[in-house]
Write a protein that holds these residues in place. Structure first.
Motif, PDB file in Angstrom:
ATOM      1  N   SER A  72       0.813  -1.227   0.000  1.00 51.95           N
ATOM      2  CA  SER A  72       0.000   0.000   0.000  1.00 51.95           C
ATOM      3  C   SER A  72       0.843   1.273   0.000  1.00 51.95           C
ATOM      4  O   SER A  72       0.466   2.266  -0.599  1.00 51.95           O
ATOM      5  N   SER A  73       1.982   1.266   0.676  1.00 50.82           N
ATOM      6  CA  SER A  73       2.833   2.460   0.739  1.00 50.82           C
ATOM      7  C   SER A  73       4.266   2.102   0.348  1.00 50.82           C
ATOM      8  O   SER A  73       5.207   2.375   1.069  1.00 50.82           O
ATOM      9  N   ASN A  74       4.400   1.492  -0.812  1.00 50.16           N
ATOM     10  CA  ASN A  74       5.687   0.973  -1.253  1.00 50.16           C
ATOM     11  C   ASN A  74       6.639   2.096  -1.651  1.00 50.16           C
ATOM     12  O   ASN A  74       6.320   2.916  -2.498  1.00 50.16           O
ATOM     13  N   ILE A  75       7.818   2.101  -1.039  1.00 49.82           N
ATOM     14  CA  ILE A  75       8.806   3.138  -1.354  1.00 49.82           C
ATOM     15  C   ILE A  75       9.928   2.629  -2.248  1.00 49.82           C
ATOM     16  O   ILE A  75      10.819   3.379  -2.593  1.00 49.82           O
ATOM     17  N   CYS A  76       9.903   1.348  -2.623  1.00 48.43           N
ATOM     18  CA  CYS A  76      11.046   0.839  -3.393  1.00 48.43           C
ATOM     19  C   CYS A  76      10.643  -0.114  -4.518  1.00 48.43           C
ATOM     20  O   CYS A  76      11.424  -0.972  -4.891  1.00 48.43           O
ATOM     21  N   ASN A  77       9.493   0.052  -5.091  1.00 46.75           N
ATOM     22  CA  ASN A  77       9.099  -0.848  -6.169  1.00 46.75           C
ATOM     23  C   ASN A  77       9.549  -0.297  -7.514  1.00 46.75           C
ATOM     24  O   ASN A  77       8.978   0.657  -8.030  1.00 46.75           O
ATOM     25  N   GLY A  78      10.598  -0.890  -8.085  1.00 48.93           N
ATOM     26  CA  GLY A  78      11.097  -0.469  -9.384  1.00 48.93           C
ATOM     27  C   GLY A  78      11.884   0.821  -9.352  1.00 48.93           C
ATOM     28  O   GLY A  78      11.956   1.534 -10.334  1.00 48.93           O
ATOM     29  N   ILE A  79      12.520   1.127  -8.225  1.00 48.75           N
ATOM     30  CA  ILE A  79      13.294   2.360  -8.063  1.00 48.75           C
ATOM     31  C   ILE A  79      14.751   2.125  -8.468  1.00 48.75           C
ATOM     32  O   ILE A  79      15.393   1.203  -7.966  1.00 48.75           O
ATOM     33  N   LEU A  80      15.273   2.942  -9.356  1.00 53.85           N
ATOM     34  CA  LEU A  80      16.684   2.874  -9.727  1.00 53.85           C
ATOM     35  C   LEU A  80      17.521   3.619  -8.694  1.00 53.85           C
ATOM     36  O   LEU A  80      17.119   4.676  -8.208  1.00 53.85           O
ATOM     37  N   ALA A  81      18.691   3.068  -8.383  1.00 54.06           N
ATOM     38  CA  ALA A  81      19.580   3.693  -7.400  1.00 54.06           C
ATOM     39  C   ALA A  81      21.036   3.494  -7.818  1.00 54.06           C
ATOM     40  O   ALA A  81      21.340   2.673  -8.683  1.00 54.06           O
ATOM     41  N   ASN A  82      21.919   4.242  -7.155  1.00 53.10           N
ATOM     42  CA  ASN A  82      23.369   4.150  -7.380  1.00 53.10           C
ATOM     43  C   ASN A  82      23.719   4.291  -8.868  1.00 53.10           C
ATOM     44  O   ASN A  82      24.438   3.474  -9.428  1.00 53.10           O
ATOM     45  N   GLY A  84      21.896   3.840 -11.539  1.00 53.99           N
ATOM     46  CA  GLY A  84      21.377   2.770 -12.386  1.00 53.99           C
ATOM     47  C   GLY A  84      21.972   1.402 -12.138  1.00 53.99           C
ATOM     48  O   GLY A  84      21.614   0.440 -12.810  1.00 53.99           O
ATOM     49  N   VAL A  85      22.872   1.279 -11.180  1.00 52.15           N
ATOM     50  CA  VAL A  85      23.513  -0.009 -10.880  1.00 52.15           C
ATOM     51  C   VAL A  85      22.601  -0.890 -10.023  1.00 52.15           C
ATOM     52  O   VAL A  85      22.697  -2.103 -10.055  1.00 52.15           O
ATOM     53  N   SER A  86      21.700  -0.284  -9.275  1.00 50.96           N
ATOM     54  CA  SER A  86      20.789  -1.012  -8.400  1.00 50.96           C
ATOM     55  C   SER A  86      19.348  -0.790  -8.846  1.00 50.96           C
ATOM     56  O   SER A  86      18.988   0.289  -9.306  1.00 50.96           O
ATOM     57  N   LEU A  87      18.537  -1.832  -8.699  1.00 52.33           N
ATOM     58  CA  LEU A  87      17.114  -1.759  -9.001  1.00 52.33           C
ATOM     59  C   LEU A  87      16.377  -2.350  -7.803  1.00 52.33           C
ATOM     60  O   LEU A  87      16.502  -3.541  -7.515  1.00 52.33           O
ATOM     61  N   LEU A  88      15.640  -1.499  -7.080  1.00 51.70           N
ATOM     62  CA  LEU A  88      15.004  -1.916  -5.831  1.00 51.70           C
ATOM     63  C   LEU A  88      13.557  -2.348  -6.044  1.00 51.70           C
ATOM     64  O   LEU A  88      12.817  -1.696  -6.775  1.00 51.70           O
ATOM     65  N   PHE A  89      13.208  -3.459  -5.403  1.00 55.17           N
ATOM     66  CA  PHE A  89      11.835  -3.944  -5.380  1.00 55.17           C
ATOM     67  C   PHE A  89      11.481  -4.342  -3.960  1.00 55.17           C
ATOM     68  O   PHE A  89      12.355  -4.687  -3.162  1.00 55.17           O
ATOM     69  N   CYS A  90      10.202  -4.321  -3.654  1.00 55.03           N
ATOM     70  CA  CYS A  90       9.701  -4.712  -2.344  1.00 55.03           C
ATOM     71  C   CYS A  90       9.478  -6.224  -2.351  1.00 55.03           C
ATOM     72  O   CYS A  90       8.532  -6.719  -2.958  1.00 55.03           O
ATOM     73  N   CYS A  91      10.371  -6.966  -1.709  1.00 53.81           N
ATOM     74  CA  CYS A  91      10.291  -8.428  -1.644  1.00 53.81           C
ATOM     75  C   CYS A  91      10.029  -8.840  -0.201  1.00 53.81           C
ATOM     76  O   CYS A  91      10.868  -8.573   0.675  1.00 53.81           O
ATOM     77  N   CYS A  95      12.966  -3.847   1.108  1.00 50.78           N
ATOM     78  CA  CYS A  95      13.596  -3.386  -0.128  1.00 50.78           C
ATOM     79  C   CYS A  95      14.808  -4.256  -0.455  1.00 50.78           C
ATOM     80  O   CYS A  95      15.682  -4.446   0.391  1.00 50.78           O
ATOM     81  N   ARG A  96      14.856  -4.761  -1.677  1.00 48.32           N
ATOM     82  CA  ARG A  96      15.966  -5.597  -2.122  1.00 48.32           C
ATOM     83  C   ARG A  96      16.424  -5.153  -3.503  1.00 48.32           C
ATOM     84  O   ARG A  96      15.622  -4.754  -4.350  1.00 48.32           O
ATOM     85  N   ASN A  97      17.727  -5.246  -3.750  1.00 49.96           N
ATOM     86  CA  ASN A  97      18.309  -4.924  -5.040  1.00 49.96           C
ATOM     87  C   ASN A  97      18.280  -6.196  -5.892  1.00 49.96           C
ATOM     88  O   ASN A  97      19.106  -7.084  -5.710  1.00 49.96           O
ATOM     89  N   VAL A  98      17.354  -6.280  -6.829  1.00 44.46           N
ATOM     90  CA  VAL A  98      17.184  -7.504  -7.618  1.00 44.46           C
ATOM     91  C   VAL A  98      18.285  -7.701  -8.660  1.00 44.46           C
ATOM     92  O   VAL A  98      18.312  -8.726  -9.339  1.00 44.46           O
ATOM     93  N   LEU A  99      19.209  -6.755  -8.760  1.00 46.31           N
ATOM     94  CA  LEU A  99      20.344  -6.924  -9.664  1.00 46.31           C
ATOM     95  C   LEU A  99      21.534  -7.585  -8.976  1.00 46.31           C
ATOM     96  O   LEU A  99      22.479  -8.011  -9.646  1.00 46.31           O
ATOM     97  N   GLN A 100      21.507  -7.703  -7.622  1.00 46.63           N
ATOM     98  CA  GLN A 100      22.641  -8.279  -6.899  1.00 46.63           C
ATOM     99  C   GLN A 100      22.259  -9.207  -5.751  1.00 46.63           C
ATOM    100  O   GLN A 100      23.129  -9.819  -5.161  1.00 46.63           O
TER     101      GLN A 100
END
Length: 155
Positions: A72-82, A84-91, A95-100
């Motif tokens: 409902s109040s997701n702060i990290c769904n599909g957010i690019l960080a660092n 463009g090296v990190s891609l955050l999703f709510c797992c 918040c988890r970086n699905v690229l690493q």
């Protein structure tokens, strides 16, 4: 005779103990590495804006690994960080970086197998991959094989 045997044993231990300690992974080092990973922070490429009563103010420009999130109040769904090296999703509400993240590689819940790391969102065997030899993005020189996580291991 007993004194000589004792001296030989002491010498043998003195010579073999340092070699044994160097050859085996340090439990302290692995704990430190785990702790360092737990404190990982992500610098958001485009800071989030609060849409509530603080309209127009920046809500977050840094998200820590494992920050609590909800659908409902997701702060990290599909957010690019660092950059463009990190891609955050709510797992599972974190918040988890699905690229690493080995437990959420490319998408939430996709776990990498034994000997694999998550490199750019793909499970990769870093023991024998010349582009990711021993760790992600560590490429071997042209023509050099990656074996057992080292470039040119048998050479």
């Amino acid at each position: 005779m007993a004194a000589t045997l004792f001296q030989l044993t002491a010498i043998l231990l003195t010579l073999t103990l340092p070699i044994t300690l160097l050859a085996s992974p340090s439990p302290v080092a692995s704990l430190i590495a785990a702790d360092a990973e737990d404190y990982e922070e992500y610098l958001i490429d485009t800071p989030l804006v609060n849409t509530g009563s603080l309209r127009g103010r920046f809500m977050a420009s840094i998200i820590k690994k494992g920050t609590h999130c909800e659908v409902s109040s997701n702060i990290c769904n599909g957010i690019l960080a660092n950059n463009g090296v990190s891609l955050l999703f709510c797992c599972k509400n974190h918040c988890r970086n699905v690229l690493q993240d080995r437990n959420n590689c490319g998408r939430c819940g996709h776990k990498c197998g034994f000997g694999q790391l998550c490199c750019g969102g793909k499970c990769t065997n870093v023991g024998f991959n010349a582009l990711h030899c021993g760790k992600c993005n560590k490429a071997c020189n042209s023509g050099v094989k990656c074996e057992k996580g080292s470039c040119g291991y048998a050479s």
